[in-house]
Structures are given as structure tokens and as C-alpha cells.
Design a protein around this motif. Structure first.
Motif, PDB file in Angstrom:
ATOM      1  N   MET A   1       0.834  -1.203   0.000  1.00  0.00           N
ATOM      2  CA  MET A   1       0.000   0.000   0.000  1.00  0.00           C
ATOM      3  C   MET A   1       0.872   1.259   0.000  1.00  0.00           C
ATOM      4  O   MET A   1       0.506   2.281  -0.575  1.00  0.00           O
ATOM      5  N   THR A   2       2.050   1.159   0.640  1.00  0.00           N
ATOM      6  CA  THR A   2       2.901   2.345   0.781  1.00  0.00           C
ATOM      7  C   THR A   2       3.377   2.861  -0.573  1.00  0.00           C
ATOM      8  O   THR A   2       3.705   4.035  -0.702  1.00  0.00           O
ATOM      9  N   GLN A   3       3.412   1.981  -1.593  1.00  0.00           N
ATOM     10  CA  GLN A   3       3.812   2.442  -2.927  1.00  0.00           C
ATOM     11  C   GLN A   3       2.764   3.401  -3.487  1.00  0.00           C
ATOM     12  O   GLN A   3       3.082   4.449  -4.031  1.00  0.00           O
TER      13      GLN A   3
ATOM     14  N   GLU B   1       0.577   5.020  -1.688  1.00  0.00           N
ATOM     15  CA  GLU B   1       0.542   6.206  -0.830  1.00  0.00           C
ATOM     16  C   GLU B   1       1.643   7.180  -1.201  1.00  0.00           C
ATOM     17  O   GLU B   1       1.433   8.392  -1.214  1.00  0.00           O
ATOM     18  N   ALA B   2       2.833   6.629  -1.510  1.00  0.00           N
ATOM     19  CA  ALA B   2       3.947   7.503  -1.875  1.00  0.00           C
ATOM     20  C   ALA B   2       3.570   8.336  -3.085  1.00  0.00           C
ATOM     21  O   ALA B   2       3.824   9.540  -3.135  1.00  0.00           O
ATOM     22  N   ALA B   3       2.948   7.704  -4.060  1.00  0.00           N
ATOM     23  CA  ALA B   3       2.558   8.428  -5.268  1.00  0.00           C
ATOM     24  C   ALA B   3       1.467   9.447  -4.960  1.00  0.00           C
ATOM     25  O   ALA B   3       1.572  10.619  -5.341  1.00  0.00           O
ATOM     26  N   LEU B   4       0.436   9.012  -4.216  1.00  0.00           N
ATOM     27  CA  LEU B   4      -0.667   9.928  -3.893  1.00  0.00           C
ATOM     28  C   LEU B   4      -0.166  11.140  -3.115  1.00  0.00           C
ATOM     29  O   LEU B   4      -0.592  12.264  -3.358  1.00  0.00           O
ATOM     30  N   ALA B   5       0.768  10.899  -2.179  1.00  0.00           N
ATOM     31  CA  ALA B   5       1.268  11.998  -1.359  1.00  0.00           C
ATOM     32  C   ALA B   5       2.049  13.006  -2.186  1.00  0.00           C
ATOM     33  O   ALA B   5       2.279  14.133  -1.753  1.00  0.00           O
ATOM     34  N   LEU B   6       2.492  12.591  -3.374  1.00  0.00           N
ATOM     35  CA  LEU B   6       3.211  13.533  -4.245  1.00  0.00           C
ATOM     36  C   LEU B   6       2.242  14.240  -5.193  1.00  0.00           C
ATOM     37  O   LEU B   6       2.661  14.944  -6.107  1.00  0.00           O
ATOM     38  N   GLY B   7       0.959  14.026  -4.978  1.00  0.00           N
ATOM     39  CA  GLY B   7      -0.020  14.681  -5.839  1.00  0.00           C
ATOM     40  C   GLY B   7      -0.368  13.865  -7.066  1.00  0.00           C
ATOM     41  O   GLY B   7      -0.784  14.414  -8.077  1.00  0.00           O
ATOM     42  N   ALA B   8      -0.188  12.551  -6.981  1.00  0.00           N
ATOM     43  CA  ALA B   8      -0.577  11.708  -8.108  1.00  0.00           C
ATOM     44  C   ALA B   8      -2.094  11.538  -8.117  1.00  0.00           C
ATOM     45  O   ALA B   8      -2.732  11.547  -7.061  1.00  0.00           O
ATOM     46  N   THR B   9      -2.655  11.380  -9.304  1.00  0.00           N
ATOM     47  CA  THR B   9      -4.068  11.038  -9.392  1.00  0.00           C
ATOM     48  C   THR B   9      -4.211   9.548  -9.111  1.00  0.00           C
ATOM     49  O   THR B   9      -3.222   8.818  -9.018  1.00  0.00           O
TER      50      THR B   9
ATOM     51  N   GLU C   1      -2.526   7.575 -11.777  1.00  0.00           N
ATOM     52  CA  GLU C   1      -1.056   7.591 -11.680  1.00  0.00           C
ATOM     53  C   GLU C   1      -0.573   6.677 -10.556  1.00  0.00           C
ATOM     54  O   GLU C   1       0.452   5.996 -10.685  1.00  0.00           O
ATOM     55  N   ALA C   2      -1.334   6.639  -9.460  1.00  0.00           N
ATOM     56  CA  ALA C   2      -0.960   5.747  -8.360  1.00  0.00           C
ATOM     57  C   ALA C   2      -1.115   4.276  -8.779  1.00  0.00           C
ATOM     58  O   ALA C   2      -0.301   3.430  -8.412  1.00  0.00           O
TER      59      ALA C   2
ATOM     60  N   ILE D   1       1.813   3.270 -10.748  1.00  0.00           N
ATOM     61  CA  ILE D   1       2.955   2.936  -9.886  1.00  0.00           C
ATOM     62  C   ILE D   1       2.828   1.493  -9.389  1.00  0.00           C
ATOM     63  O   ILE D   1       3.785   0.726  -9.411  1.00  0.00           O
TER      64      ILE D   1
ATOM     65  N   MET E   1      -4.730  11.912   3.294  1.00  0.00           N
ATOM     66  CA  MET E   1      -4.293  10.577   2.884  1.00  0.00           C
ATOM     67  C   MET E   1      -5.292   9.525   3.354  1.00  0.00           C
ATOM     68  O   MET E   1      -5.340   8.420   2.838  1.00  0.00           O
TER      69      MET E   1
ATOM     70  N   VAL F   1      -5.604  16.527  -5.173  1.00  0.00           N
ATOM     71  CA  VAL F   1      -4.318  16.340  -5.831  1.00  0.00           C
ATOM     72  C   VAL F   1      -3.417  17.570  -5.627  1.00  0.00           C
ATOM     73  O   VAL F   1      -2.251  17.443  -5.265  1.00  0.00           O
TER      74      VAL F   1
ATOM     75  N   ILE G   1       4.812  13.893 -13.090  1.00  0.00           N
ATOM     76  CA  ILE G   1       3.350  13.801 -13.120  1.00  0.00           C
ATOM     77  C   ILE G   1       2.728  15.192 -13.109  1.00  0.00           C
ATOM     78  O   ILE G   1       1.572  15.364 -13.447  1.00  0.00           O
TER      79      ILE G   1
END
Lengths: 301, 252
Positions: free
Chosen positions: A186-188, A190-198, A201-202, A205, B54, B82, B112
């Protein structure tokens, strides 16, 4: 846990070990028997058997190329259709669908795998083939000049075989792909989402993280498509020719064995059919081994 | 009083019918480090993850009350989650680099975002690695896999990755709990450095760490904010008996 060497434990080890060894021997045994039983054909044609395209039981000329071609071509078409659909199902069930729907949806897709091959074949003859024929009739003249679409619109042929195989492969591929996606931490995401991924995009990943496993899932589907017999035999047209046309009736390795085994009157004919079985056996083993290696690598990572 | 960056008012959080945060209210100052401490299950991580939403990915959650970042309610209607997360970055407990090269990990957030210019990407990658105090260790092998780095380096890479998108706020969820003392010290020094440019909220189990790196400390217990004050006050002269008991190790 301490190791207690009682006679019971020893019997357990021997017993279960024997079963395990038996399975390995069985596979090896099949290979040996297939080779023995096709020895006439192997001696007469040698490696050229793989590349000859004549199949003439009357004159005793046998070559496996049309069947190898038909098997690989139909499986490839199945793969091209099934892989995106299976991945879409896996992504939806694992990443998007509400929790309540996950179980029923997985169950329903797997139910497709439980339908007997012959039933798919009947559905193919009565539903799929007429539809494919209608589509072929609609093809404009210029399109028929493209090597993929030449020949008369028969309905039965490579396209019908590819489509029916795709339907049969989707459940396996999607359920393995789902397991792979579930194994991605799950952390993969989350890492993407926390960077502003849609969301998409998550998911990409997650797909990237499990990519070798996803490829393995597709290869497992390929393994299934390669060996599928009944449904394909019923819709592919059973004509041994090497053609790039999706409309052309062709043949597969499994189909020729099923169709001609009972009529193989002379020894060489029989041996040639069995050698086709050997070729199919080798190709499926290689494909399955590759897919296992790929899926295992991800599950461990 | 410092300028306020994040304002929280009467914030409640539910998992299904289970209420895990009760009427949290506090002001988090700009360009300071605010530590959230408390025993396991006290809600400090849930609170942290509420700030950049989150928790949204968990089904069945519900919130009440307000969290304002720069006076904008992050749970308000019309908020783009986002873009919120691009302004409020996050570093997780377990380092979670992507299975890509060091360079691609840091560049991901920018890519992105639509940044394609190779020169700008190069620049941003090395600036972010520099800010995360990792550049010197990796500058000769930016194309090597991120997974080949040590645990401490991976965590600093994750910090660099978060910094690359240029957030104003950095949320850190026990960023050093899985690291050895030397790697931990590096992360702490880094946190201390970063507060010049960022507002940092850090969850930690380690009270010495809270005392070392933070300016303000909030003590949570059973989903309630027990006490919130300057770190020095919390550790030297807490006004609530419960806080003192926790800090002196009487429970936890």
C-alpha cells in the motif's frame, strides 16, 4: 519446533515425498513416452518436422509448421484481446470497486473458468461465428487487400478462434493479476498519492511495481491458450495452412491431434501426430516455466 | 506568537462508527517543527494523515470540523485533493522508494506535474537531493536503483522526493523509527535544517526525538489532544498530570 523422529513422522515424510516425486516422474514420463511413440516420425523428418508445412497422410508427408503457426497465432490474438480486459478487471476489483463488490466480482470472473470447453465451443458455433461472419461481410474492399483480412468471409477461422480463446483466458489472467496487485505494498500507492498523483497515476505505480508478475499472469494465460483444444477445434476451421489472414480457416496442434488421432491408420501418421503432441508439450512447458519464474520474483520482492 | 500555517478546529474523525479523534483544535505555526506524541493508537498518525487527506483512500471514513491550511479548509467543497497533496508533502514511517533509479524517484512528482524539460528536471533533482543532504552520497550514481541504497539513505531519498514538488508543509510519520541511531541523527539534523523553508509536522514515538527537533509539541491520548505547548514547556513543566506521567515514562 523440535524435530521428533518418530516412525510416524518418517512415514509421513516418505509418503508425502513419494507423491511429490511421483508428479515429477509423471511429467518426465510423459516426455519420454511422447518421444518413444513418435520415433518413426522423428527419424524420418528430423528437425525439419518443425518447419515443413505439408500435411498429407495419403503420401506420408508430415510437417508441423501449420499447426505450430495456428497455435501460436491464435494464442497471440487471444492474448492481445484478453490481456487488457483481464488487467482492467484486476485493476477495477483491486483498486477501484467498493469493498462489498470485490468478493462477488472475483467469484463471477472465476466462474467463467468453470464453464466446460465444449460449451464454449457450442457458443462459438452458434453465436460467435455468425457474428464474426457478419463483421467479415462488412469489411470494405480496400481492407480485404491487407494481409490480415484476405479470403472469403467464412466466419470460422483464426479470428473466431482468437476471440473464443480470449474469453477463456480472461479469468485466469485476471485472477493472477489481481493477486499480484494485492501483493504490491500500500505504501507504494501512498507515496505516489502523497506527491499529488491522481488515482490512475498511483495505479500505474502499483502496476510498475508488479510488472514482472503481471507479465507472468499474461504468460500463464498464454499457456492456457496454447493447450486449449475443444472450443478452438470447433471454430477455427481445421485447415492446415500458414496464413496471416484472420479470416482464414486454420488449424492448431491440439485440434489436429483431437481430430485425426482416431483415423491415423498407419504407423508413421500416428507417430507424426504424437510428435505434434511432443512439440506442444515442450512449448507449453517453456511458457509455463517462464511465467512461474516471473510471478515468483514479484511475490518475493 | 508565530504566524499560523495550519489551523485545526473541533476536528473529529470516524472509522465507520468508531470515533478515533475527538474535537481536536490547535494552531500549527509556520516554519516551525511541531511534534505529535502519544501512546500507540492515540490517533496522532490519523490526525497527521488527515492534514493532506491521505485517509481518503480508506473506505468508510468520516470527518467533522475544520482543518485550514493557509486559511483554506482542506475538507471544504471544491478542494482539489491532488493539488492539496502537492502543497502538503508527506514522508512515511517505512521508506518507500519506487523501484526506479534515484533520479527517477526524485523526478516522479515533477513528471506527473507535466515537467518535461530535461535541464529543469536535472536541476530540481540535484537541488532536492542537496536539501535532503543526500546529494554528495549519490551524485555519481543517480541512475542506480533506489533500492540499492541503505535504509537511512532511502528515507532521505523519500524526503528529497517529497521536497522536489516544492511543498510548503512536510508531514512526517515516524520517519526515523526504522533506522539505526546514526541514520536517525542525520534525519533529525535534516528536519532541523528544513524548518527554515518548510512547516514541519512530525509524529514520533521517541520522546527524546520530539524534545530535540521540535519547537511545539502536542500530546495525544485516546483520540484527544491532552496538551499542546512549546516543546520546552511540555517537557520541563507540563500543566497536565497525564502529560507528565507519559513523558516521565510512567506509561506508554
Amino acid at each position: 519446533m523440535p524435530i521428533i523422529k518418530t516412525s510416524e513422522d518418517r512415514a509421513l515424510r516418505l509418503g508425502t515425498g513419494a507423491f511429490a516425486v511421483f508428479v515429477v516422474l509423471l511429467v518426465a514420463g510423459i516426455g519420454v513416452v511422447l518421444t518413444q511413440q513418435s520415433v518413426l516420425s522423428i527419424r524420418k523428418f528430423g528437425l525439419a518436422f518443425w518447419t515443413r508445412s505439408t500435411w498429407n497422410p495419403v503420401s506420408g508427408e508430415f510437417g508441423a509448421l501449420p499447426f505450430i503457426w495456428g497455435t501460436l497465432y491464435s494464442s497471440l490474438i487471444a492474448l492481445l484481446i484478453a490481456a487488457p480486459i483481464a488487467l482492467g478487471i484486476a485493476i477495477f476489483i483491486n483498486e477501484i470497486s467498493p469493498l462489498k463488490l470485490r468478493q462477488p466480482l472475483s467469484y463471477l470472473t472465476e466462474l467463467l473458468a468453470a464453464i466446460p470447453s465444449i460449451v464454449y465451443g457450442l457458443w462459438g458455433i452458434f453465436v460467435l461465428v455468425p457474428i464474426v461472419r457478419k463483421l467479415e461481410l462488412l469489411a470494405p474492399e480496400w481492407l480485404k487487400k491487407v494481409p490480415l483480412f484476405t479470403g472469403p468471409p467464412l466466419g470460422v477461422g483464426m479470428l473466431s478462434a482468437g476471440v473464443i480463446l480470449a474469453v477463456m483466458v480472461v479469468p485466469l489472467t485476471s485472477s493472477v493479476a489481481r493477486e499480484i496487485l494485492r501483493g504490491v505494498p500500500m505504501t507504494q500507492r501512498e507515496a505516489a498519492l502523497a506527491l499529488g498523483a491522481t488515482r490512475w497515476e498511483a495505479i500505474r505505480i502499483a502496476l510498475g511495481y508488479g510488472r514482472t508478475g503481471i507479465i507472468g499472469a499474461v504468460m500463464l494465460g498464454l499457456g492456457r491458450a496454447l493447450g486449449e483444444t475443444m472450443a478452438v477445434t470447433m471454430v477455427i476451421g481445421n485447415n492446415p495452412q500458414v496464413s496471416t489472414s484472420l479470416f482464414a480457416p486454420q488449424y492448431t496442434m491440439a485440434a489436429v491431434i483431437a481430430n485425426e488421432f482416431t483415423e491415423a491408420a498407419d504407423e508413421l501418421y500416428l507417430h507424426a501426430l504424437i510428435e505434434i503432441g511432443l512439440v506442444l508439450f515442450l512449448i507449453t512447458i517453456v511458457v509455463n516455466a517462464l511465467s512461474r519464474i516471473l510471478t515468483r520474483r514479484v511475490v518475493r520482492a | 506568537m508565530d504566524e499560523v500555517k495550519i489551523t485545526v478546529r473541533d476536528f473529529d474523525f470516524y472509522y465507520g462508527t468508531n470515533k478515533v479523534l475527538h474535537a481536536i483544535s490547535l494552531d500549527i505555526p509556520k516554519n516551525r517543527v511541531t511534534a505529535l506524541i502519544g501512546p500507540s493508537g492515540c490517533g496522532k498518525s490519523t490526525f497527521l494523515r488527515s492534514i493532506n487527506r491521505m485517509n481518503d483512500i480508506i473506505p468508510g471514513i468520516r470527518v467533522d470540523g475544520k482543518i485550514l491550511v493557509d486559511d483554506v479548509d482542506v475538507y471544504g467543497s471544491g478542494i482539489d485533493v491532488v493539488s492539496l497533496r502537492r502543497r502538503v508533502g508527506m514522508v512515511f514511517q517505512k521508506s518507500n522508494p519506487f523501484p526506479k533509479s534515484i533520479y527517477e524517484n526524485v523526478a516522479y512528482g515533477l513528471r506527473i506535474n507535466g515537467l518535461r524539460d530535461k535541464r529543469k528536471l536535472d536541476e530540481a533533482v540535484s537541488r532536492s537531493l542537496d536539501r535532503a543532504a543526500l546529494l554528495d552520497e549519490v551524485k555519481d550514481r543517480l541512475n542506480a536503483s533506489a533500492l540499492a541504497l541503505s535504509g537511512g539513505q532511502q528515507q532521505r531519498l523519500c524526503i528529497a522526493r517529497a521536497l522536489a514538488v516544492d511543498p510548503d508543509v512536510l508531514l512526517m510519520d515516524e520517519p526515523a523509527s526504522a533506522l539505526d541511531p546514526i541514520a536517525t541523527q542525520k534525519i533529525e539534523e535534516l528536519v532541523f535544517d528544513l524548518k527554515k523553508n518548510y512547516t514541519i509536522v512530525i509524529v514520533t514515538h521517541n520522546m527524546q526525538q520530539a524534545a530535540r527537533v521540535s519547537d511545539r509539541t502536542a500530546f495525544f491520548m485516546l483520540g484527544k489532544l491532552v496538551e499542546y505547548d512549546d516543546t520546552r514547556t511540555i517537557f520541563m513543566n507540563p500543566s497536565v498530570k497525564l502529560t507528565e506521567d507519559y513523558i516521565t515514562g510512567r506509561f506508554g
